[in-house]
Design a protein around this motif. Structure first.
Motif, PDB file in Angstrom:
ATOM      1  N   UNK A 289       0.849  -1.192   0.000  1.00 17.03           N
ATOM      2  CA  UNK A 289       0.000   0.000   0.000  1.00 17.03           C
ATOM      3  C   UNK A 289       0.889   1.248   0.000  1.00 17.03           C
ATOM      4  N   UNK A 290       0.634   2.213  -0.878  1.00 20.86           N
ATOM      5  CA  UNK A 290       1.554   3.352  -1.053  1.00 20.86           C
ATOM      6  C   UNK A 290       1.465   4.411   0.041  1.00 20.86           C
ATOM      7  N   UNK A 291       1.933   4.031   1.224  1.00 16.33           N
ATOM      8  CA  UNK A 291       2.050   5.029   2.291  1.00 16.33           C
ATOM      9  C   UNK A 291       3.317   4.735   3.095  1.00 16.33           C
ATOM     10  N   UNK A 292       4.438   4.764   2.391  1.00 11.98           N
ATOM     11  CA  UNK A 292       5.746   4.713   3.021  1.00 11.98           C
ATOM     12  C   UNK A 292       6.357   6.111   2.953  1.00 11.98           C
ATOM     13  N   UNK A 293       7.475   6.293   3.632  1.00  9.10           N
ATOM     14  CA  UNK A 293       8.154   7.586   3.561  1.00  9.10           C
ATOM     15  C   UNK A 293       8.487   7.940   2.123  1.00  9.10           C
ATOM     16  N   UNK A 294       8.843   6.940   1.326  1.00  5.51           N
ATOM     17  CA  UNK A 294       9.189   7.180  -0.077  1.00  5.51           C
ATOM     18  C   UNK A 294       7.961   7.462  -0.940  1.00  5.51           C
ATOM     19  N   UNK A 295       6.770   7.270  -0.388  1.00  4.54           N
ATOM     20  CA  UNK A 295       5.538   7.545  -1.138  1.00  4.54           C
ATOM     21  C   UNK A 295       5.032   8.965  -0.907  1.00  4.54           C
ATOM     22  N   UNK A 296       5.382   9.558   0.216  1.00  2.00           N
ATOM     23  CA  UNK A 296       4.832  10.862   0.589  1.00  2.00           C
ATOM     24  C   UNK A 296       5.147  11.944  -0.452  1.00  2.00           C
ATOM     25  N   UNK A 297       6.355  11.972  -1.060  1.00  2.00           N
ATOM     26  CA  UNK A 297       6.605  12.998  -2.081  1.00  2.00           C
ATOM     27  C   UNK A 297       5.596  12.999  -3.224  1.00  2.00           C
ATOM     28  N   UNK A 298       5.063  11.837  -3.584  1.00  2.00           N
ATOM     29  CA  UNK A 298       4.043  11.790  -4.630  1.00  2.00           C
ATOM     30  C   UNK A 298       2.832  12.634  -4.234  1.00  2.00           C
ATOM     31  N   UNK A 299       2.354  12.449  -3.012  1.00  2.00           N
ATOM     32  CA  UNK A 299       1.181  13.197  -2.548  1.00  2.00           C
ATOM     33  C   UNK A 299       1.491  14.691  -2.439  1.00  2.00           C
TER      34      UNK A 299
ATOM     35  N   UNK B  52       8.041  21.819  -0.023  1.00  2.00           N
ATOM     36  CA  UNK B  52       9.359  21.792  -0.646  1.00  2.00           C
ATOM     37  C   UNK B  52      10.437  21.454   0.371  1.00  2.00           C
ATOM     38  N   UNK B  53      10.277  21.962   1.582  1.00  2.02           N
ATOM     39  CA  UNK B  53      11.244  21.667   2.638  1.00  2.02           C
ATOM     40  C   UNK B  53      11.230  20.191   2.981  1.00  2.02           C
ATOM     41  N   UNK B  54      10.059  19.593   3.035  1.00  2.06           N
ATOM     42  CA  UNK B  54       9.969  18.153   3.275  1.00  2.06           C
ATOM     43  C   UNK B  54      10.677  17.391   2.163  1.00  2.06           C
TER      44      UNK B  54
ATOM     45  N   UNK C 103      11.528  25.979   9.313  1.00  2.51           N
ATOM     46  CA  UNK C 103      11.208  25.122   8.178  1.00  2.51           C
ATOM     47  C   UNK C 103      11.439  23.659   8.493  1.00  2.51           C
ATOM     48  N   UNK C 104      12.533  23.380   9.198  1.00  7.35           N
ATOM     49  CA  UNK C 104      12.798  21.991   9.594  1.00  7.35           C
ATOM     50  C   UNK C 104      11.716  21.490  10.556  1.00  7.35           C
TER      51      UNK C 104
END
Length: 210
Positions: free
Chosen positions: A40-50, A68-70, A126-127
């Motif tokens: 299911x696409x909810x890993x840390x590597x998936x969040x940039x897509x959203x 953008x900071x994330x 920002x962090x």
């Protein structure tokens, strides 16, 4: 919509289309019509897509710097460090393996674009905002892990209490301290790594503006 937002929206649409293809392949080509919750696409590597998709929405303008900071902190970190342990990127179907490698290369590219684009928030605030977003996503992932465990294997953000840690280094920490403390160390380590990323961008921003 300015060019930067159009760029990230286009990347988000591309990622979404490829993710739909991936899920179809996993469910019907490899899964025989049965959905595997592990993917299911909810890993840390998936969040940039959203986030890329969100950046393209009109109401997102005031939240764009935080997104953008994330991407330049947590997205870039996840893209880079995945290549230190690529076992989770390999599938029994070559196109899916290629997709996984290209996805994480794109994460690195997006992180660099976000950091070099001058619209991210390079300040300590920002962090903090990007970290709050990370922790919020980790909390949602935990709720998913607890709520959907009975439906099948699910380990969003790799912090499910039902599974032992498998990541390099952290597997030994969890074995020594227990899975709960191991998960805590894992989360804190990601936050520390993102802070180092943020400091890099902050110093680079200062040099560019001097």
């Amino acid at each position: 919509m300015d060019r930067q937002r159009r760029f990230f929206l286009a990347c988000g649409i591309l990622m979404l289309a490829s993710e739909i293809w991936k899920q179809w392949q996993l469910a019907f080509l490899l899964g025989g019509g049965h959905y595997n919750w592990w993917y299911f696409p909810f890993q840390l590597c998936s969040i940039p897509m959203y986030l890329c998709l969100f950046i393209g929405l009109p109401p997102s303008r005031k939240y764009t710097p935080a997104c953008l900071t994330f991407l330049m902190d947590y997205g870039l970190l996840s893209g880079i460090f995945t290549f230190f342990d690529t076992t989770g990127m390999h599938y029994g179907h070559a196109p899916l393996t290629i997709h996984s490698y290209l996805w994480h290369i794109l994460l690195i590219f997006l992180g660099l674009c976000a950091g070099l684009g001058k619209n991210a928030d390079y300040t300590p605030s920002g962090y903090k905002k990007s970290t709050c977003l990370y922790l919020a996503c980790a909390f949602i992932a935990t709720l998913c892990n607890l709520a959907f465990h009975s439906f099948g294997d699910i380990n969003m953000f790799y912090i499910s209490p039902y599974y032992h840690m498998k990541q390099k280094v952290f597997i030994h920490i969890a074995a020594a301290l227990g899975d709960g403390p191991g998960i805590a160390v894992y989360i804190l380590s990601i936050m520390a790594g993102a802070w180092l990323m943020h400091r890099f961008w902050d110093l680079l921003s200062e040099r560019r503006s001097s």
